[in-house]
Design a protein around this motif. Structure first.
Motif, PDB file in Angstrom:
ATOM      1  N   GLY A 143       0.701  -1.151  -0.146  1.00  0.00           N
ATOM      2  CA  GLY A 143      -0.075   0.186   0.056  1.00  0.00           C
ATOM      3  C   GLY A 143       0.838   1.351  -0.073  1.00  0.00           C
ATOM      4  O   GLY A 143       0.748   2.161  -0.645  1.00  0.00           O
ATOM      5  N   GLU A 144       1.872   1.301   0.825  1.00  0.00           N
ATOM      6  CA  GLU A 144       2.828   2.453   0.867  1.00  0.00           C
ATOM      7  C   GLU A 144       3.409   2.673  -0.286  1.00  0.00           C
ATOM      8  O   GLU A 144       3.729   3.916  -0.814  1.00  0.00           O
ATOM      9  CB  GLU A 144       3.867   2.292   2.130  1.00  0.00           C
ATOM     10  CG  GLU A 144       3.167   2.563   3.496  1.00  0.00           C
ATOM     11  CD  GLU A 144       4.131   2.705   4.470  1.00  0.00           C
ATOM     12  OE1 GLU A 144       5.230   3.277   4.174  1.00  0.00           O
ATOM     13  OE2 GLU A 144       3.821   2.371   5.583  1.00  0.00           O
ATOM     14  N   ALA A 145       4.053   1.255  -0.814  1.00  0.00           N
ATOM     15  CA  ALA A 145       4.815   1.780  -1.998  1.00  0.00           C
ATOM     16  C   ALA A 145       4.036   2.175  -3.329  1.00  0.00           C
ATOM     17  O   ALA A 145       4.451   3.043  -3.957  1.00  0.00           O
ATOM     18  CB  ALA A 145       5.365   0.297  -2.282  1.00  0.00           C
ATOM     19  N   LEU A 146       2.623   1.695  -3.431  1.00  0.00           N
ATOM     20  CA  LEU A 146       2.123   2.095  -4.636  1.00  0.00           C
ATOM     21  C   LEU A 146       1.455   3.551  -4.380  1.00  0.00           C
ATOM     22  O   LEU A 146       1.595   4.451  -5.372  1.00  0.00           O
ATOM     23  CB  LEU A 146       0.788   1.192  -4.621  1.00  0.00           C
ATOM     24  CG  LEU A 146       1.181  -0.186  -5.232  1.00  0.00           C
ATOM     25  CD1 LEU A 146      -0.018  -1.328  -5.001  1.00  0.00           C
ATOM     26  CD2 LEU A 146       1.636  -0.102  -6.831  1.00  0.00           C
ATOM     27  N   ASP A 147       1.086   3.772  -2.894  1.00  0.00           N
ATOM     28  CA  ASP A 147       0.771   5.359  -2.690  1.00  0.00           C
ATOM     29  C   ASP A 147       1.884   6.261  -2.961  1.00  0.00           C
ATOM     30  O   ASP A 147       1.715   7.078  -3.689  1.00  0.00           O
ATOM     31  CB  ASP A 147       0.401   5.382  -1.331  1.00  0.00           C
ATOM     32  CG  ASP A 147      -0.894   5.153  -1.064  1.00  0.00           C
ATOM     33  OD1 ASP A 147      -1.671   4.705  -1.991  1.00  0.00           O
ATOM     34  OD2 ASP A 147      -1.300   4.715  -0.030  1.00  0.00           O
ATOM     35  N   ASP A 148       3.283   5.814  -2.612  1.00  0.00           N
ATOM     36  CA  ASP A 148       4.535   6.613  -2.953  1.00  0.00           C
ATOM     37  C   ASP A 148       4.674   6.772  -4.394  1.00  0.00           C
ATOM     38  O   ASP A 148       5.001   7.938  -4.975  1.00  0.00           O
ATOM     39  CB  ASP A 148       5.667   6.152  -2.252  1.00  0.00           C
ATOM     40  CG  ASP A 148       6.952   6.996  -2.503  1.00  0.00           C
ATOM     41  OD1 ASP A 148       6.737   7.954  -2.302  1.00  0.00           O
ATOM     42  OD2 ASP A 148       8.013   6.334  -2.570  1.00  0.00           O
ATOM     43  N   LEU A 149       4.456   5.785  -5.083  1.00  0.00           N
ATOM     44  CA  LEU A 149       4.844   5.985  -6.676  1.00  0.00           C
ATOM     45  C   LEU A 149       3.761   6.636  -7.441  1.00  0.00           C
ATOM     46  O   LEU A 149       4.047   7.262  -8.413  1.00  0.00           O
ATOM     47  CB  LEU A 149       4.895   4.504  -7.029  1.00  0.00           C
ATOM     48  CG  LEU A 149       6.168   3.538  -6.989  1.00  0.00           C
ATOM     49  CD1 LEU A 149       6.428   2.413  -7.890  1.00  0.00           C
ATOM     50  CD2 LEU A 149       7.365   4.624  -6.804  1.00  0.00           C
ATOM     51  N   LEU A 150       2.672   6.576  -6.947  1.00  0.00           N
ATOM     52  CA  LEU A 150       1.466   7.390  -7.656  1.00  0.00           C
ATOM     53  C   LEU A 150       1.313   8.879  -7.251  1.00  0.00           C
ATOM     54  O   LEU A 150       1.015   9.683  -8.078  1.00  0.00           O
ATOM     55  CB  LEU A 150      -0.039   6.805  -7.272  1.00  0.00           C
ATOM     56  CG  LEU A 150      -0.345   5.291  -7.637  1.00  0.00           C
ATOM     57  CD1 LEU A 150      -1.551   4.927  -7.090  1.00  0.00           C
ATOM     58  CD2 LEU A 150      -0.295   5.292  -9.417  1.00  0.00           C
ATOM     59  N   GLY A 151       2.120   9.301  -6.048  1.00  0.00           N
ATOM     60  CA  GLY A 151       2.485  10.530  -5.779  1.00  0.00           C
ATOM     61  C   GLY A 151       1.048  11.172  -5.101  1.00  0.00           C
ATOM     62  O   GLY A 151       0.039  10.589  -4.863  1.00  0.00           O
ATOM     63  N   ALA A 152       1.236  12.638  -4.915  1.00  0.00           N
ATOM     64  CA  ALA A 152       0.169  13.369  -4.171  1.00  0.00           C
ATOM     65  C   ALA A 152      -1.113  13.075  -4.981  1.00  0.00           C
ATOM     66  O   ALA A 152      -2.290  13.222  -4.255  1.00  0.00           O
ATOM     67  CB  ALA A 152       0.714  14.820  -4.061  1.00  0.00           C
ATOM     68  N   GLU A 153      -1.222  12.984  -6.305  1.00  0.00           N
ATOM     69  CA  GLU A 153      -2.391  12.949  -7.105  1.00  0.00           C
ATOM     70  C   GLU A 153      -3.189  11.771  -7.077  1.00  0.00           C
ATOM     71  O   GLU A 153      -4.132  11.843  -7.329  1.00  0.00           O
ATOM     72  CB  GLU A 153      -1.946  13.164  -8.567  1.00  0.00           C
ATOM     73  CG  GLU A 153      -1.155  14.590  -9.196  1.00  0.00           C
ATOM     74  CD  GLU A 153      -0.643  14.490 -10.373  1.00  0.00           C
ATOM     75  OE1 GLU A 153      -1.076  13.720 -11.300  1.00  0.00           O
ATOM     76  OE2 GLU A 153       0.423  15.095 -10.629  1.00  0.00           O
ATOM     77  N   GLY A 154      -2.529  10.663  -6.603  1.00  0.00           N
ATOM     78  CA  GLY A 154      -3.014   9.305  -6.437  1.00  0.00           C
ATOM     79  C   GLY A 154      -3.216   8.821  -7.705  1.00  0.00           C
ATOM     80  O   GLY A 154      -2.653   9.069  -8.793  1.00  0.00           O
ATOM     81  N   PHE A 155      -4.288   7.726  -7.849  1.00  0.00           N
ATOM     82  CA  PHE A 155      -4.393   7.026  -9.047  1.00  0.00           C
ATOM     83  C   PHE A 155      -4.850   7.983 -10.201  1.00  0.00           C
ATOM     84  O   PHE A 155      -5.796   8.713 -10.102  1.00  0.00           O
ATOM     85  CB  PHE A 155      -5.323   5.908  -8.880  1.00  0.00           C
ATOM     86  CG  PHE A 155      -5.630   4.889  -9.954  1.00  0.00           C
ATOM     87  CD1 PHE A 155      -4.527   4.055 -10.328  1.00  0.00           C
ATOM     88  CD2 PHE A 155      -6.601   5.035 -10.775  1.00  0.00           C
ATOM     89  CE1 PHE A 155      -4.431   3.313 -11.536  1.00  0.00           C
ATOM     90  CE2 PHE A 155      -6.712   4.294 -11.941  1.00  0.00           C
ATOM     91  CZ  PHE A 155      -5.655   3.320 -12.420  1.00  0.00           C
ATOM     92  N   HIS A 156      -4.349   7.668 -11.345  1.00  0.00           N
ATOM     93  CA  HIS A 156      -4.636   8.425 -12.523  1.00  0.00           C
ATOM     94  C   HIS A 156      -5.044   7.600 -13.680  1.00  0.00           C
ATOM     95  O   HIS A 156      -4.583   6.366 -13.751  1.00  0.00           O
ATOM     96  CB  HIS A 156      -3.469   9.241 -13.073  1.00  0.00           C
ATOM     97  CG  HIS A 156      -3.950  10.420 -14.168  1.00  0.00           C
ATOM     98  ND1 HIS A 156      -3.916  10.065 -15.375  1.00  0.00           N
ATOM     99  CD2 HIS A 156      -3.918  11.585 -13.880  1.00  0.00           C
ATOM    100  CE1 HIS A 156      -4.218  11.203 -15.997  1.00  0.00           C
ATOM    101  NE2 HIS A 156      -4.400  12.177 -15.418  1.00  0.00           N
ATOM    102  N   GLU A 157      -5.920   7.877 -14.423  1.00  0.00           N
ATOM    103  CA  GLU A 157      -6.570   6.835 -15.456  1.00  0.00           C
ATOM    104  C   GLU A 157      -5.470   6.493 -16.410  1.00  0.00           C
ATOM    105  O   GLU A 157      -5.678   5.262 -17.153  1.00  0.00           O
ATOM    106  CB  GLU A 157      -7.593   7.184 -16.044  1.00  0.00           C
ATOM    107  CG  GLU A 157      -7.569   8.637 -16.773  1.00  0.00           C
ATOM    108  CD  GLU A 157      -9.025   8.942 -17.243  1.00  0.00           C
ATOM    109  OE1 GLU A 157      -9.215   9.941 -18.318  1.00  0.00           O
ATOM    110  OE2 GLU A 157     -10.110   8.630 -16.762  1.00  0.00           O
ATOM    111  N   ASP A 158      -4.322   7.433 -16.717  1.00  0.00           N
ATOM    112  CA  ASP A 158      -3.586   6.721 -17.773  1.00  0.00           C
ATOM    113  C   ASP A 158      -2.307   5.697 -17.050  1.00  0.00           C
ATOM    114  O   ASP A 158      -1.471   5.300 -17.695  1.00  0.00           O
ATOM    115  CB  ASP A 158      -2.519   8.055 -17.938  1.00  0.00           C
ATOM    116  CG  ASP A 158      -3.448   8.870 -18.679  1.00  0.00           C
ATOM    117  OD1 ASP A 158      -4.279   8.468 -19.510  1.00  0.00           O
ATOM    118  OD2 ASP A 158      -3.005  10.344 -18.703  1.00  0.00           O
ATOM    119  N   THR A 159      -2.599   5.467 -15.675  1.00  0.00           N
ATOM    120  CA  THR A 159      -1.547   4.370 -15.381  1.00  0.00           C
ATOM    121  C   THR A 159      -2.265   3.210 -14.980  1.00  0.00           C
ATOM    122  O   THR A 159      -3.605   2.892 -14.812  1.00  0.00           O
ATOM    123  CB  THR A 159      -1.266   4.925 -13.619  1.00  0.00           C
ATOM    124  OG1 THR A 159      -0.864   6.424 -13.699  1.00  0.00           O
ATOM    125  CG2 THR A 159      -0.442   3.943 -12.940  1.00  0.00           C
TER     126      THR A 159
END
Ligand code: SAH
Length: 237
Positions: free
Chosen positions: A67-83
């Motif tokens: 959870g922490e790793a994914l949150d960190d990689l997604l950054g402050a914006e969170g999940f984006h539909e391009d990802t």
């Protein structure tokens, strides 16, 4: 395109620097980063696994570091539909060349590479967009699967292959109607008593193209007849 992989063995991915992906990175055609899941643990032993609820053999990857790793990689914006977040899993859809074509234009891919008996299902349910498998066999971890897919995706990026046209002649591509590629030959024209099929020596482009198409059909009919049916179903033949 940017690709990230999360793994407890990020060094696995160094092998990719040796070939195509290294070139794609050097030319800034593809950005790739491997991340150590253990950097998202907070105990002295950097623990990423625990015993499964319900008992049974083996260990399971804990949800918190993921959870922490994914949150960190997604950054402050969170999940984006391009990802696209891809979990490497024998339960996933088997990765095919068509999958490579579908994913080749995605802006960002994150590969979650499992180990042990896999990852706590809640991580998959909460974060994963796609589960992909390398085939119907079990690996010890998802790294080799992610590396195979990275290579397949890198060679589809414009500018990566020396000859831009060459992937149009590859097996499974729509340009070949999804069939197998034909046999290829290079010099010398006789080797260990074996010659080269005469149409290839003719210099006649139309004859060569016709021979290649015929060989591709014959080879596919012999080795992978299902691909012929598939091509017919898709109106490619
Ligand atoms: N108990 C699981 C296998 C775990 S293998 C099962 O039977 O389904 C450990 C990890 O290796 C998996 O979580 C997955 O991330 C990876 N893996 C194993 N086989 C794979 C395959 N065929 N394709 C992609 N990833 C695979």
């Amino acid at each position: 395109m940017r690709i990230d992989a999360i793994s407890i063995f990020p060094d696995f991915f160094q092998a990719l620097d040796l070939s195509l992906l290294g070139k794609a990175r050097d030319k800034s055609l593809l950005e790739f980063h491997a991340h150590d899941l253990r950097n998202y643990t907070h105990d002295k032993h950097r623990t990423v696994d625990d015993t499964p609820y319900g008992g049974g053999a083996g260990m399971l990857m804990k949800p918190e570091p993921w959870g922490e790793a994914l949150d960190d990689l997604l950054g402050a914006e969170g999940f984006h539909e391009d990802t696209v977040i891809i979990f490497t899993s024998p339960a996933g859809e088997v990765f095919k060349q068509a999958t490579a074509h579908e994913l080749a234009n995605v802006k960002r891919i994150i590969f979650a590479c499992g180990r042990y008996e896999g990852i706590d299902q809640r991580v998959v349910d909460r974060h994963v967009t796609l589960e992909l498998s390398l085939g119907d066999f079990v690996l010890s971890g998802g790294e080799l699967a992610a590396m195979a897919w990275l290579d397949a995706l890198a060679r589809l990026q414009p500018g990566v292959l020396h000859d831009e046209e060459s992937h149009l002649q590859d097996s499974f591509t729509p340009a070949l109607s999804g069939l197998l590629d034909c046999p290829h030959y290079t010099r010398p024209d006789t080797w260990q008593g074996q010659g080269v099929p005469t149409p290839l020596l003719s210099g006649h482009h139309a004859h060569i193209a016709q021979w290649r198409r015929q060989q591709s059909l014959l080879l596919t009919a012999r080795l992978r007849p299902g691909l012929i049916d598939q091509a017919r179903g898709q109106g490619l033949l």
